[in-house]
Design a protein around this motif. Structure first.
Motif, PDB file in Angstrom:
ATOM      1  N   LEU A  19       0.599  -1.731  -0.092  1.00 36.23           N
ATOM      2  CA  LEU A  19      -0.603  -0.024   0.248  1.00 36.23           C
ATOM      3  C   LEU A  19       0.983   1.015   0.067  1.00 36.23           C
ATOM      4  N   ALA A  20       2.195   0.912   0.871  1.00 34.43           N
ATOM      5  CA  ALA A  20       2.950   2.522   0.702  1.00 34.43           C
ATOM      6  C   ALA A  20       3.020   2.993  -0.335  1.00 34.43           C
ATOM      7  N   TYR A  21       4.158   1.796  -1.043  1.00 37.10           N
ATOM      8  CA  TYR A  21       4.089   1.220  -2.580  1.00 37.10           C
ATOM      9  C   TYR A  21       3.692   2.083  -3.642  1.00 37.10           C
ATOM     10  N   VAL A  22       1.872   1.793  -3.594  1.00 36.63           N
ATOM     11  CA  VAL A  22       1.359   2.407  -4.391  1.00 36.63           C
ATOM     12  C   VAL A  22       1.189   3.571  -4.408  1.00 36.63           C
ATOM     13  N   ARG A  23       0.829   3.769  -2.896  1.00 39.02           N
ATOM     14  CA  ARG A  23       0.569   5.410  -2.835  1.00 39.02           C
ATOM     15  C   ARG A  23       1.574   6.599  -3.020  1.00 39.02           C
ATOM     16  N   ALA A  24       3.003   6.496  -3.359  1.00 35.18           N
ATOM     17  CA  ALA A  24       4.003   6.313  -3.257  1.00 35.18           C
ATOM     18  C   ALA A  24       3.749   6.785  -4.864  1.00 35.18           C
ATOM     19  N   GLN A  25       4.169   5.762  -5.889  1.00 29.16           N
ATOM     20  CA  GLN A  25       3.660   6.090  -7.506  1.00 29.16           C
ATOM     21  C   GLN A  25       2.324   6.562  -7.419  1.00 29.16           C
ATOM     22  N   THR A  52      -6.876   3.828 -10.863  1.00 26.24           N
ATOM     23  CA  THR A  52      -7.464   5.269  -9.577  1.00 26.24           C
ATOM     24  C   THR A  52      -6.569   4.110  -8.323  1.00 26.24           C
ATOM     25  N   LEU A  53      -6.348   5.099  -7.789  1.00 26.26           N
ATOM     26  CA  LEU A  53      -5.208   4.561  -6.326  1.00 26.26           C
ATOM     27  C   LEU A  53      -6.338   3.882  -5.746  1.00 26.26           C
ATOM     28  N   ARG A  54      -7.317   3.762  -5.343  1.00 23.20           N
ATOM     29  CA  ARG A  54      -8.491   3.170  -4.757  1.00 23.20           C
ATOM     30  C   ARG A  54      -8.424   1.515  -5.265  1.00 23.20           C
ATOM     31  N   GLU A  55      -8.832   1.457  -6.768  1.00 27.46           N
ATOM     32  CA  GLU A  55      -8.565   0.162  -6.731  1.00 27.46           C
ATOM     33  C   GLU A  55      -7.301  -0.684  -6.932  1.00 27.46           C
ATOM     34  N   ALA A  56      -6.361   0.206  -7.187  1.00 31.83           N
ATOM     35  CA  ALA A  56      -5.327  -0.715  -6.532  1.00 31.83           C
ATOM     36  C   ALA A  56      -4.868  -0.583  -4.961  1.00 31.83           C
ATOM     37  N   GLU A  57      -5.441  -0.030  -4.455  1.00 30.39           N
ATOM     38  CA  GLU A  57      -5.789  -0.650  -2.503  1.00 30.39           C
ATOM     39  C   GLU A  57      -6.508  -1.630  -3.046  1.00 30.39           C
ATOM     40  N   ASP A  58      -7.556  -1.815  -3.083  1.00 31.84           N
ATOM     41  CA  ASP A  58      -8.520  -3.294  -3.470  1.00 31.84           C
ATOM     42  C   ASP A  58      -8.059  -4.162  -3.567  1.00 31.84           C
ATOM     43  N   ALA A  59      -7.480  -4.234  -4.602  1.00 33.98           N
ATOM     44  CA  ALA A  59      -6.402  -5.453  -5.667  1.00 33.98           C
ATOM     45  C   ALA A  59      -5.321  -5.633  -4.512  1.00 33.98           C
ATOM     46  N   ILE A  60      -4.798  -5.013  -3.503  1.00 35.33           N
ATOM     47  CA  ILE A  60      -3.836  -5.276  -2.934  1.00 35.33           C
ATOM     48  C   ILE A  60      -4.854  -6.418  -1.635  1.00 35.33           C
ATOM     49  N   ALA A  61      -5.181  -5.927  -0.827  1.00 35.20           N
ATOM     50  CA  ALA A  61      -6.371  -6.164   0.282  1.00 35.20           C
ATOM     51  C   ALA A  61      -6.567  -7.431  -0.373  1.00 35.20           C
TER      52      ALA A  61
END
Ligand code: AMP
Ligand code: GLY
Length: 427
Positions: free
Chosen positions: A130-136, A158-167
């Motif tokens: 999550l820290a990585y995608v938020r930085a990128q 979107t960042l939200r989609e990336a966060e959901d995918a990680i979760a």
């Protein structure tokens, strides 16, 4: 020579069709096969996950050579197990199959050997990812490390989609395949498939193709295993072809050899043609399905000596000839695919469809019952055609599709659109 082919999809029907045409073949079996493959080979109901049963069949039937179609048995080490039993097989070892089986493995190889690919990070916990995608920032691509039947990649806008995918991945959506997650730079450009054959020391190019992964026209809807393909693609010019061989394929073969895990078999590179040049976004360690179907239509040379040369380290100075014609394939799938779909629906008109000039129909999920062909899977038929242009191959393929009577099936109507547009504009 007695050959056993493993698999049951459209890819394996195309391979069976091509292998059966070889004068070197005495007998061809396919396990488990399908209703179309039964025209080319004797289908045997072997469980190919049971390597001992496959070895036993080979011994009983004096099989000289095994050709492995799909990735799952390769990743499970079937080629190693056959080799230990003294049986030659076409395809990579378990270790070399990691090029498809672990995205992190491939990214690390790219870094080590300078192979162009997107920037990335590898993560084993959600907080760091999550820290990585938020930085990128977005868009960004989140991938489960392991094999996930083509569903383990989320292109997050979107960042939200990336966060959901990680979760989702760290919550175990893909089991062990998602225990590690690779996060990759979003690459923009045209996506192409590039195929090469390697013997562990060297590689020869096969051909380029374009797949159509989304289920609906205009590349809409969820990803599938592939709804159609054509070859060659005009976007892989001779210069780009040479660049992909020099910067991606050959360094990969050299890198795998240097690591002591030489790659033998078909190397299928997913390449994005970016403004900064071709970049690798994934490897598969086998023919694509449905790309194989169009490659087999275009291959003029006998495929069996090429597969034997790959297996025996003899590809140096090997030459494969191709027909100059284009080839295109339209996948007909059961309604509902890639979600839930019905099995057992009846398909008619196949002979009439196959009589269209230049057309060849390869079966994927079919069974034969009481003299009828029934659908037995998600992707069911590959209606393929050759032509002097992609546009002509497309016209012929859809003429054949329109002769098939299968109300419970569907297909995309725009396979090959990028090349057809290009041909229409003349550049
Ligand atoms: P895969 O399941 O690995 O075949 O990936 C599915 C799809 O995701 C590919 O066909 C690409 O369209 C897309 N994709 C994968 N990696 C990237 C990337 N780094 N940038 C943009 N798209 C990508
Ligand atoms: N057509 C995509 C694949 O075979 O993975």
């Amino acid at each position: 020579m007695n050959i056993l082919l493993l698999g049951s999809g459209g890819r394996e029907h195309a391979l069976a069709w091509k292998i059966a045409a070889s004068p070197l073949v005495t007998k061809l079996w396919c396990a488990p096969g399908n209703a179309g493959i039964a025209r080319e080979a004797e289908c045997v109901p072997l469980d190919i996950a049971n390597h001992a049963a496959v070895i036993d069949f080979c011994r009983t039937n004096a099989v000289d050579f095994v050709v492995v179609g799909p990735e799952t048995p390769l990743a499970a080490g079937i080629v190693d197990d056959l080799a230990s039993a003294g049986i030659r097989a076409f395809g990579p070892s378990k270790q070399a199959s990691r090029l498809e089986g672990s995205k992190g493995f491939t990214k690390a190889l790219c870094t080590e050997f300078g192979i162009p690919t997107g920037a990335y990070g590898r993560f084993t916990n959600a907080a760091d990812a999550l820290a990585y995608v938020r930085a990128q920032g977005a868009p960004i691509v989140v991938k489960a490390d392991g094999l996930a039947a083509g569903k383990g990649v989320v292109v997050a806008q979107t960042l939200r989609e990336a966060e959901d995918a990680i979760a989702m991945m760290f919550d175990g959506a893909f089991g062990a395949a998602g225990a590690e997650v690779v996060i990759e730079e979003f690459l923009s450009g045209r996506e192409i498939s590039f195929f090469a054959l390697s013997d562990g020391d060297t590689a020869i190019a096969l051909a380029s193709a374009q797949d159509h992964k989304r289920v609906f026209d205009h590349d809409q809807g969820p990803n599938t295993g592939g709804m159609g393909a054509y070859s060659p693609t005009p976007f892989v010019t001779p210069e780009i072809h040479a660049e992909i061989m020099a910067k991606i394929i050959l360094p990969t073969v050299a890198g795998m050899k240097a690591r002591g895990t030489p790659f033998r078999g078909v190397l299928y590179a997913g390449v994005m043609l970016t403004p900064a040049g071709p970049k690798l976004f994934e490897y598969n360690v086998r023919f694509g399905d449905p790309e194989c179907q169009v490659l087999m239509l275009r291959m003029m040379s006998d495929i069996v000596p090429a597969m034997l040369a790959s297996c025996d380290g003899q590809l140096k100075n090997f030459d494969l000839r191709w027909f100059p014609d284009a080839a295109l394939t339209v996948v007909m799938a059961a309604s509902g695919y890639p979600g839930e779909y019905a099995k057992g629906t009846r398909i008619e008109g196949l002979e009439d469809a196959a009589s269209v000039e230049g057309v060849e129909i390869f079966h994927a999920g079919t069974v034969s019952k009481d003299g009828h062909i029934l659908a037995n899977g998600g992707r069911v038929l590959n209606v393929c055609a050759s032509g002097n242009s992609v546009s002509e191959a497309q016209r012929r393929a859809y003429e054949a599709v329109d002769r098939i009577r299968w109300p419970e099936g569907f297909c995309r109507r725009d396979i090959g659109w990028q090349a057809v547009d290009w041909e229409r504009k003349g550049s």
